[in-house]
Design a protein around this motif. Sequence first.
Motif, PDB file in Angstrom:
ATOM      1  N   MET A 184      17.171   0.551  -4.684  1.00 34.30           N
ATOM      2  CA  MET A 184      16.407   0.158  -5.862  1.00 34.30           C
ATOM      3  C   MET A 184      15.525  -1.052  -5.556  1.00 34.30           C
ATOM      4  SD  MET A 184      15.555   0.623  -8.997  1.00 34.30           S
ATOM      5  CE  MET A 184      16.762   1.664  -9.821  1.00 34.30           C
ATOM      6  N   CYS A 185      14.232  -0.843  -5.670  1.00 34.42           N
ATOM      7  CA  CYS A 185      13.275  -1.949  -5.591  1.00 34.42           C
ATOM      8  C   CYS A 185      12.827  -2.281  -7.011  1.00 34.42           C
ATOM      9  CB  CYS A 185      12.072  -1.563  -4.741  1.00 34.42           C
ATOM     10  SG  CYS A 185      12.515  -0.779  -3.173  1.00 34.42           S
ATOM     11  N   VAL A 186      12.273  -3.483  -7.198  1.00 37.67           N
ATOM     12  CA  VAL A 186      11.870  -3.917  -8.542  1.00 37.67           C
ATOM     13  C   VAL A 186      10.499  -4.573  -8.468  1.00 37.67           C
ATOM     14  CG1 VAL A 186      12.435  -5.343 -10.542  1.00 37.67           C
ATOM     15  CG2 VAL A 186      14.276  -4.275  -9.213  1.00 37.67           C
ATOM     16  N   HIS A 213       0.845  -1.191   0.000  1.00 35.63           N
ATOM     17  CA  HIS A 213       0.000   0.000   0.000  1.00 35.63           C
ATOM     18  C   HIS A 213       0.881   1.242   0.000  1.00 35.63           C
ATOM     19  CE1 HIS A 213       0.840   0.277   4.318  1.00 35.63           C
ATOM     20  NE2 HIS A 213       0.532  -1.015   4.385  1.00 35.63           N
ATOM     21  N   LYS A 214       0.265   2.410  -0.097  1.00 39.37           N
ATOM     22  CA  LYS A 214       1.011   3.653  -0.352  1.00 39.37           C
ATOM     23  C   LYS A 214       1.942   4.038   0.789  1.00 39.37           C
ATOM     24  CE  LYS A 214      -2.645   6.758   1.306  1.00 39.37           C
ATOM     25  NZ  LYS A 214      -3.568   7.849   0.942  1.00 39.37           N
ATOM     26  N   ASP A 215       1.709   3.558   2.005  1.00 37.87           N
ATOM     27  CA  ASP A 215       2.569   3.910   3.136  1.00 37.87           C
ATOM     28  C   ASP A 215       3.869   3.107   3.162  1.00 37.87           C
ATOM     29  OD1 ASP A 215       0.698   5.745   4.014  1.00 37.87           O
ATOM     30  OD2 ASP A 215      -0.377   4.260   5.216  1.00 37.87           O
ATOM     31  N   MET A 216       4.071   2.265   2.170  1.00 31.32           N
ATOM     32  CA  MET A 216       5.260   1.412   2.140  1.00 31.32           C
ATOM     33  C   MET A 216       6.289   1.898   1.123  1.00 31.32           C
ATOM     34  SD  MET A 216       3.235  -2.239   2.396  1.00 31.32           S
ATOM     35  CE  MET A 216       4.679  -3.251   2.528  1.00 31.32           C
ATOM     36  N   ALA A 217       6.221   3.170   0.757  1.00 31.29           N
ATOM     37  CA  ALA A 217       7.104   3.688  -0.299  1.00 31.29           C
ATOM     38  C   ALA A 217       8.574   3.544   0.059  1.00 31.29           C
ATOM     39  CB  ALA A 217       6.769   5.147  -0.592  1.00 31.29           C
ATOM     40  N   ARG A 231       4.442 -13.940 -19.226  1.00 32.07           N
ATOM     41  CA  ARG A 231       5.773 -13.391 -19.058  1.00 32.07           C
ATOM     42  C   ARG A 231       5.697 -12.236 -18.051  1.00 32.07           C
ATOM     43  NH1 ARG A 231       6.661 -17.492 -20.882  1.00 32.07           N
ATOM     44  NH2 ARG A 231       7.757 -18.063 -22.799  1.00 32.07           N
ATOM     45  N   LEU A 232       6.844 -11.692 -17.711  1.00 28.17           N
ATOM     46  CA  LEU A 232       6.906 -10.659 -16.682  1.00 28.17           C
ATOM     47  C   LEU A 232       7.356  -9.311 -17.256  1.00 28.17           C
ATOM     48  CD1 LEU A 232       8.681 -12.644 -13.826  1.00 28.17           C
ATOM     49  CD2 LEU A 232       6.302 -11.871 -13.805  1.00 28.17           C
ATOM     50  N   ALA A 233       6.897  -8.270 -16.624  1.00 30.11           N
ATOM     51  CA  ALA A 233       7.474  -6.937 -16.823  1.00 30.11           C
ATOM     52  C   ALA A 233       8.196  -6.590 -15.533  1.00 30.11           C
ATOM     53  CB  ALA A 233       6.383  -5.914 -17.120  1.00 30.11           C
ATOM     54  N   LEU A 234       9.526  -6.400 -15.610  1.00 35.98           N
ATOM     55  CA  LEU A 234      10.311  -6.006 -14.441  1.00 35.98           C
ATOM     56  C   LEU A 234      10.500  -4.496 -14.492  1.00 35.98           C
ATOM     57  CD1 LEU A 234      10.842  -9.110 -14.335  1.00 35.98           C
ATOM     58  CD2 LEU A 234      13.106  -8.545 -13.437  1.00 35.98           C
ATOM     59  N   ARG A 235       9.877  -3.805 -13.538  1.00 31.28           N
ATOM     60  CA  ARG A 235       9.852  -2.348 -13.552  1.00 31.28           C
ATOM     61  C   ARG A 235      10.623  -1.789 -12.353  1.00 31.28           C
ATOM     62  NH1 ARG A 235       6.044   0.178 -16.815  1.00 31.28           N
ATOM     63  NH2 ARG A 235       4.759  -1.258 -18.036  1.00 31.28           N
ATOM     64  N   SER A 236      11.505  -0.834 -12.628  1.00 33.80           N
ATOM     65  CA  SER A 236      12.221  -0.157 -11.534  1.00 33.80           C
ATOM     66  C   SER A 236      11.215   0.534 -10.628  1.00 33.80           C
ATOM     67  CB  SER A 236      13.199   0.876 -12.105  1.00 33.80           C
ATOM     68  OG  SER A 236      12.489   1.917 -12.742  1.00 33.80           O
ATOM     69  N   SER A 237      11.540   0.525  -9.318  1.00 33.32           N
ATOM     70  CA  SER A 237      10.710   1.241  -8.345  1.00 33.32           C
ATOM     71  C   SER A 237      11.613   1.723  -7.227  1.00 33.32           C
ATOM     72  CB  SER A 237       9.595   0.336  -7.802  1.00 33.32           C
ATOM     73  OG  SER A 237       8.762   1.060  -6.914  1.00 33.32           O
ATOM     74  N   ALA A 238      12.559   2.599  -7.585  1.00 30.91           N
ATOM     75  CA  ALA A 238      13.516   3.089  -6.591  1.00 30.91           C
ATOM     76  C   ALA A 238      12.802   3.954  -5.557  1.00 30.91           C
ATOM     77  CB  ALA A 238      14.620   3.896  -7.269  1.00 30.91           C
ATOM     78  N   VAL A 239      13.316   3.929  -4.341  1.00 34.32           N
ATOM     79  CA  VAL A 239      12.798   4.827  -3.319  1.00 34.32           C
ATOM     80  C   VAL A 239      13.060   6.258  -3.776  1.00 34.32           C
ATOM     81  CG1 VAL A 239      13.075   5.618  -0.935  1.00 34.32           C
ATOM     82  CG2 VAL A 239      13.107   3.172  -1.454  1.00 34.32           C
ATOM     83  N   GLY A 240      12.030   7.096  -3.727  1.00 34.21           N
ATOM     84  CA  GLY A 240      12.139   8.469  -4.228  1.00 34.21           C
ATOM     85  C   GLY A 240      11.666   8.612  -5.656  1.00 34.21           C
ATOM     86  N   SER A 277       8.022   4.304  -4.545  1.00 36.30           N
ATOM     87  CA  SER A 277       6.726   4.964  -4.740  1.00 36.30           C
ATOM     88  C   SER A 277       5.917   4.332  -5.863  1.00 36.30           C
ATOM     89  CB  SER A 277       6.950   6.454  -5.045  1.00 36.30           C
ATOM     90  OG  SER A 277       7.572   7.095  -3.968  1.00 36.30           O
ATOM     91  N   LYS A 278       6.574   3.886  -6.926  1.00 42.16           N
ATOM     92  CA  LYS A 278       5.852   3.334  -8.072  1.00 42.16           C
ATOM     93  C   LYS A 278       5.035   2.116  -7.674  1.00 42.16           C
ATOM     94  CE  LYS A 278       7.995   3.222 -12.017  1.00 42.16           C
ATOM     95  NZ  LYS A 278       8.922   2.814 -13.095  1.00 42.16           N
ATOM     96  N   MET A 279       5.685   1.171  -6.980  1.00 43.24           N
ATOM     97  CA  MET A 279       4.975  -0.039  -6.572  1.00 43.24           C
ATOM     98  C   MET A 279       4.040   0.222  -5.395  1.00 43.24           C
ATOM     99  SD  MET A 279       5.577  -2.405  -8.668  1.00 43.24           S
ATOM    100  CE  MET A 279       5.963  -1.401 -10.095  1.00 43.24           C
TER     101      MET A 279
END
Length: 864
Positions: free
Chosen positions: A302-304, A133-137, A238-247, A142-144
């Motif tokens: 960096m989260c993914v 959820h949004k509080d876990m950025a 198949r998968l889409a691996l999307r960057s989700s860096a903090v910030g 933030s993206k995920m």
Amino acid sequence: MAGFLQRLKTVFSRKEEPPPAEAMEEFRRLFRAKFLAFKVLLNANNTALQIMAEMETTLHGQQSFGMTFVRSHATAACVNVFSMIRSLNELSGGKYQDLLPVFEGIRESIEAVLEQRASAAVGEPVLPLSRVHKDMADSVGSKMANLGEIKSRLQEIAVPEGFVITAAAYERFLQHNELQEEINRRLQAAEGQGIADLYRLSSEIQMLIIGGEVPEDLARAIAAAYRELEAEVHQDFRLALRSSAVGEDAVQTSFAGQYRSELNVSPDNMLQVYKEVLASKYALTALNYRLQKGLRDEDVPMCVGCLRMVDAVSGGVMYSRDPTNIRREVIIINGVHGLAKTVVDGSVTPDLWEVSKSEPLSIIKRDIRRKELQAVCLPGEGIILTPDTEGEAPALSDSQVLDLARMALLLESHFQAPQDIEWSIDRDGRVYILQSRPLQQTEVSDRDSAALADIPNPVILKGGERASPGVAAGPVYLVKNNLDVLRFPDGAVLVTAFAHPGWAALLPRAAAVVTDRGGITGHLANVAREFGIPALFNTFEATRKMKPGQEVTVDADGHTIYEGRAEILLAAAPQKKGLMVGTPVFETLKEVMSFITPLNLTSPESPNFKPQACRTLHDITRFAHEVSVREMFSFEKDKAVTRHFIKKLATEVPMQWLVLNLEDGFKQEVPGKEVTLDNINSIPMLALWEGITAVPWEGPPPVDTAGFMSIVLRSAGGTGLETAGDTIYGNQNYFMISRYFCNLTSRLGFHFSTVEALTGEEPYENYLRFNFKGGAADQPRRVLRAKFVADILERYDFKVDVKEDALFARLEGEPLDYMLSRLKVLGYITIHTRQLDMIMLNETEVEYYRNKILADLNSLCQKN
């Protein structure tokens, strides 16, 4: 040295006869040792003040900086202040040991700020998207966090199934491969380097990460999450691996297009692609972006996100409001056939729809473009660009446009802010939201249509879409490939065929951006708005009509490119706010400086002027410098010592000048209290004195009401005030001299200056140093006076640095006669520029004193 004064007192208490020659020689040797400690302290003081001035200038200036600047300057300030404390104790026989614990407390406070780092709140390496959820950025980026929020809270909007590899997993990967320390070491040397050096650094760090090993426990957790996703989906995918860096995807830092995302990835390659996405944290565009946006590297794990790949028949980006004009209540939708990739990377000019936000929703603009390419999934793995055989057909039906618009309103309402949204529609017609982040909006300044009609510059082209508002001018530079990126000059207008996200690395150096093609919802447009760079897209002919090197004015608001500089437009353009203001690095520098630069110790006569009252490094420098002078010259209780070592200069100049003869500065020993000028043997002192006395001082300049009030306010004001009061500097100025050396320490009212000179027959040994700071007026006037003095000194070949109201000038390696002429200049400047700060906002007065000073100096330097 502790017993030095007592030994002097014992010998000189024998009034009936002068001290023996052997004793005098030893006293002189001890004096020289004392002076050496004093000189080290002065040098450390000057360096510390210069470092503080640089920090102040950087904090209030327009240039970008990173954590390397903050750490290096904080460390250098601490090192020099510690050197001052050590020298002060050497000078005084250890009387000021109480400064050490005070210094350590301040240093530890600075270290605590520099070491602040938020730890990931979630310790699990992998989380299913349904638990996010949004509080876990801070743990998933933030993206995920936003996607998880949509999935769990907005049931009417579809989000692909998936899981997130968290910040804790990123830390585990770096720890396992022992990479963080090596990355830090390489980054430390990178700040301030050119684009070519950053490119090399980027490649090296990315290869380190890609060559790393995914820890076995992390690999097992990722495999388990994939198996759970298989069970949930019930079909081959198949998968889409999307960057989700903090910030990433924050309000002011979208990182649009800066990190890597890989589409249509097979499970066999999942771990390898995971490492490639991690490595993209150090892509050239991302490295440069973080530096310009003031983000600390350690704050961006960096989260993914690993999402089920949507095999789209159409995709695109929509804005819940107009990003280039906050007053327009419309929803903007860009769409293409196939995957949304061609919209975000600018390779295709997408279809455009505008939907009124008032109910009932209605399409108020429809612009269907010819879409030459589309991105589609390959049967096995990966994606490919293929010709769009239906490129002239709309990517969306009207009903799909209105459905998307309703989703945009729902997302804007839920997140309580305008949104930038990526979407895809699968082969069954279902709409999926792939991303929703805060929309960077800008306000367009009001235009004076009558003034615009008077612009005399020829028009090069007219048309296109405003991707980012504003007006700017510069020479045209065509960018076609990475080699052009390396050669891009500062202040040029970036002109390119496609709005490629990779060109974002150039935006901090570009005056404006103009493209042939590319949508305003693409990554490059997004970053241009963040940096406040005017951008005009979809001109279709910019690369043909705009010639390399040609000076142009880009008016994104007026959709026009003018030949030359359109001064009417440029004069009306709003000033940019500094890029660093409000960024994490800016806030860190500000907090660090709260322990460094404020000055709380103002009056040496105050009972609080003591080590325990020092709260900043500046306080310590103030205290150490003041008491060091007392320790160097405090012989009032030992008149015999004063008679033999410190003499008053016999002069008609209405100030007191004391002279300390270090060795051969006098022609003959002086038994009395005074020394006459004809007995001075110091070459540099005589030249300096000639400048001091060459032209009688006219007295303080006439002050207008504003100048007078600036003095009153400064005198009644804050902790930055440095008055002389009744200190040793109040009425006295000190020369320390030998045959070829002179140091003048002078405080005249609110003005403090030092001159140090070594001048002899060997040019390579010769140097002059001049430091000047202070004034009675307010800060803007003092800064202007420092620049005024700098301009004069630069005309006489000094190398000058001005930091706020502090001036640091030097000249070295020149022949004796040349150096002596410049010493005369410094002598004149020391006397004649005091109190000029009061009139610095009066242009007539400033011009008068500039002309007078230059005429006086010209006459002075022409004398034999």
